[in-house]
Design an enzyme around this catalytic site. Structure first.
Site, PDB file in Angstrom:
ATOM      1  N   ARG A 105      28.953 -26.167   7.759  1.00 47.77           N
ATOM      2  CA  ARG A 105      30.076 -26.033   8.699  1.00 47.77           C
ATOM      3  C   ARG A 105      29.622 -25.374   9.991  1.00 47.77           C
ATOM      4  NH1 ARG A 105      33.706 -21.142   6.666  1.00 47.77           N
ATOM      5  NH2 ARG A 105      32.135 -19.914   5.620  1.00 47.77           N
ATOM      6  N   ASP A 136      34.999 -28.424   3.164  1.00 44.88           N
ATOM      7  CA  ASP A 136      35.683 -29.027   4.311  1.00 44.88           C
ATOM      8  C   ASP A 136      35.020 -28.836   5.670  1.00 44.88           C
ATOM      9  OD1 ASP A 136      36.217 -26.374   4.746  1.00 44.88           O
ATOM     10  OD2 ASP A 136      38.365 -26.497   4.299  1.00 44.88           O
ATOM     11  N   ARG A 194      28.509 -19.148  18.065  1.00 40.64           N
ATOM     12  CA  ARG A 194      27.495 -18.102  17.962  1.00 40.64           C
ATOM     13  C   ARG A 194      26.216 -18.531  18.662  1.00 40.64           C
ATOM     14  NH1 ARG A 194      26.401 -17.834  11.394  1.00 40.64           N
ATOM     15  NH2 ARG A 194      25.663 -19.979  11.156  1.00 40.64           N
ATOM     16  N   ARG A 201      16.019 -20.466   9.040  1.00 40.93           N
ATOM     17  CA  ARG A 201      16.096 -19.477   7.956  1.00 40.93           C
ATOM     18  C   ARG A 201      14.892 -19.599   7.024  1.00 40.93           C
ATOM     19  NH1 ARG A 201      21.930 -19.664   7.534  1.00 40.93           N
ATOM     20  NH2 ARG A 201      22.589 -20.303   9.609  1.00 40.93           N
ATOM     21  N   ASP A 271      18.849 -18.448   2.244  1.00 43.18           N
ATOM     22  CA  ASP A 271      19.358 -19.290   3.346  1.00 43.18           C
ATOM     23  C   ASP A 271      20.075 -18.435   4.378  1.00 43.18           C
ATOM     24  OD1 ASP A 271      21.062 -19.164   0.903  1.00 43.18           O
ATOM     25  OD2 ASP A 271      22.595 -19.931   2.256  1.00 43.18           O
ATOM     26  N   ASP A 281      24.914 -14.805   9.358  1.00 45.25           N
ATOM     27  CA  ASP A 281      25.889 -15.260   8.371  1.00 45.25           C
ATOM     28  C   ASP A 281      26.713 -14.108   7.801  1.00 45.25           C
ATOM     29  OD1 ASP A 281      25.218 -17.810   8.852  1.00 45.25           O
ATOM     30  OD2 ASP A 281      24.605 -18.314   6.827  1.00 45.25           O
TER      31      ASP A 281
END
Ligand code: AMP
Ligand code: MG
Length: 519
Positions: A105, A136, A194, A201, A271, A281
């Site tokens: 996403r 989603d 962002r 990663r 990750d 994250d």
């Protein structure tokens, strides 16, 4: 000041690394490529919640046309025709290899040269990608506020982090089951834009190594070195080892900062480990309130507490081990990688020791570990608020005599009585004997200590108050906290209401003490 929208894009990652040849957007395994082209979802009724003017200012940028800016950072329009893309990576989640994950996403919407750095702009929550694995691709306002405020707060605490440029509400609804207990709810959708020089990663390398794709692995490693670690020189076996060593150093620095301010990431999966050593994250993160080495804000990790505060150092080493395995096909020698890992542990302990002493205003590193362990045992037993306690003793009147010190204990403890006074007195005697040997004026020491002991951090209950207000349409608290956290080490007397213990109501409230990965 340059209008951000007037910048021409300059593709780096998406020009120099292999692209997925499939251009249709459906969930799949992407082999032999580092990214897939994908379009952002056009939001129904986007609205700006906040823009990080300090980030714009730092980069010498401005927003001239706010209407156009909203279109870009909400995903309604492409950035001067840039082809958006989602990145491919894998990772170890909670200790297990999870295979391909990728940007489920997150969609990169531009690569811009700004003051000698090629910045990547990425929308989080802008719809499904080939990496969405049935989910989603959207994000809710609550988690987006948390990511937005915390990215900027971390940066201003002096902690390497991805940045957040903007936060928008999409006007769409997103269905979430916050506690995974069958209670689904429609929540407000949001998108954070962002920014980072790289979103690569550890898991980006791991996936290629797991697939024995040495060709693309080498391409990605070489690309990362040339673009982000150019000081290491042209890629070679020696340089790969140096690269690993440098990434380890950056990771160590980042985690030591986390320990310094009491930050618990919550989901240190590989990750979620940046190759630049940036905090990345922001999910179920939190700040220690009552000092507790076993604490994790992530309810999904409640049983094992793998990512608890006191385990972040070990986990970073575990994650670096996985990165070493991924780089092995390029190095083909175990010993040099092992050596880096071994040093990592030792250097981590030495740096951690130094950092902990500096929070007490002590710089003689010969002071024993036992002295610090005793302090932490007492802080844990008497439930001292980590931020309040350290900040309080950064003023000489609360450090230099027992009465002052005792009042710091009482004021920062979550226990109403029953503080282990005798044990504290013993510890305090040793503390003052160490302090007496520091050759520094009290006023100078106050200043020095206040630079490592922040006064304001983004406690979960603060973020939750801002979320509650924003969900009912009032964004003023988001702005107030954003402004507050621009200067976390300053006194800001008008903001003292945020320099207090966590209120009782927040102790067991969802969003304050309990957070899940549902976002
Ligand atoms: P995280 O725990 O946020 O680091 O996410 C782990 C993986 O799940 C990453 O590959 C994310 O992109 C993906 N992911 C998390 N939430 C969603 C979502 N709502 N839709 C699609 N992918 C998601
Ligand atoms: Mg992630």
């Amino acid at each position: 000041m340059i209008d951000i929208l007037s910048l021409p894009y300059r593709k780096k990652f998406s020009a120099e690394l292999p692209k997925d040849s499939e251009e249709n957007n459906f969930s799949r395994q992407v082999i032999g490529a580092c990214f897939s082209l994908v379009e952002t979802k056009v939001p129904r009724n986007p609205e700006i919640v906040h823009v990080s003017h300090s980030l714009l200012q730092e980069l010498n940028l401005s927003v001239v046309d706010t209407v156009e800016f909203l279109k870009i950072v909400s995903g309604a329009k492409t950035f001067n025709g840039f082809e958006p893309y989602a990145m491919c990576y894998g990772g170890h989640q909670f200790g297990n290899w999870a295979g391909q994950l990728g940007d489920g996403r997150a969609i990169n919407i531009a690569e811009l040269d700004i003051e000698n750095i090629n910045w990547k702009l990425q929308l989080k929550g802008s719809g499904p990608t080939p990496y969405s694995r049935g989910a989603d691709g959207f994000a809710v306002l609550r988690s987006s506020i948390r990511e937005y405020l915390c990215s900027e707060a971390m940066h201003h605490l002096g902690i390497p982090s991805t940045r957040a440029l903007s936060l928008v509400k999409t006007g769409d609804f997103v269905t979430r089951d916050i506690l995974y207990d069958g209670n689904k709810k429609d929540e407000l959708g949001a998108v954070v834009c962002r920014m980072a020089p790289s979103f690569v990663r550890f898991g980006s390398f791991e996936l290629l190594a797991a697939r024995n794709d040495s060709k693309v692995l080498k391409q990605l490693v070489d690309y990362t070195i040339v673009n982000h670690y150019p000081e290491l020189g042209a890629p070679s076996k020696e340089v790969y080892i140096q690269f690993f060593k440098t990434v380890a150093e950056k990771t160590r620095e980042m985690v030591i900062h986390w320990q310094r301010v009491g930050f618990v990431h919550g989901v240190m999966n590989t990750d979620n480990m940046s190759i630049l050593g940036l905090t990345i994250d922001y999910g179920p993160y939190g700040w220690l309130e009552n000092f507790d080495r076993n604490w994790t804000p992530n309810t999904t990790d409640r049983n094992n507490r793998r990512y608890r505060f006191g385990n972040q150092a070990q986990i970073s080493l575990w994650n670096l081990n996985k990165l070493a395995n991924a780089l092995y096909p390029l190095v083909l020698e175990v010993d040099p990688l092992q050596k880096v890992l071994k040093n990592y542990g030792n250097e981590f302990l030495a740096e951690l020791h130094k950092m902990k002493l500096s929070k007490l205003g002590l710089y003689n590193i010969e002071i024993s570990e036992t002295f610090l362990d005793r302090l932490e045992d007492l802080m844990e037993r008497d439930e001292l608020d980590m931020t309040l306690f350290y900040r309080s003793i950064s003023s000489s009147e609360n450090r230099e005599n027992w009465e002052g010190f005792n009042s710091s204990l009482v004021n920062s403890s979550y226990k109403s009585n029953d503080i282990s006074i005798n044990d504290w007195r013993n510890w305090y005697e040793e503390y003052t004997s160490h302090l007496a040997k520091e050759n520094i004026l009290a006023t100078e020491l106050n200043l020095k200590m206040k630079l490592v002991n922040p006064k304001y951090v983004l406690r979960n209950y603060m973020a939750q108050l801002a979320i509650d207000a924003a969900e009912s349409g009032d964004n003023r608290l988001v702005d107030e906290l954003y402004q507050l956290l621009l200067k976390p080490y300053d006194e800001q007397p008008e903001m003292e209401k945020w320099y207090v213990k966590r209120p009782d109501w927040a102790k067991n409230k969802v969003g304050c003490s309990m957070l899940s990965c549902s976002s």
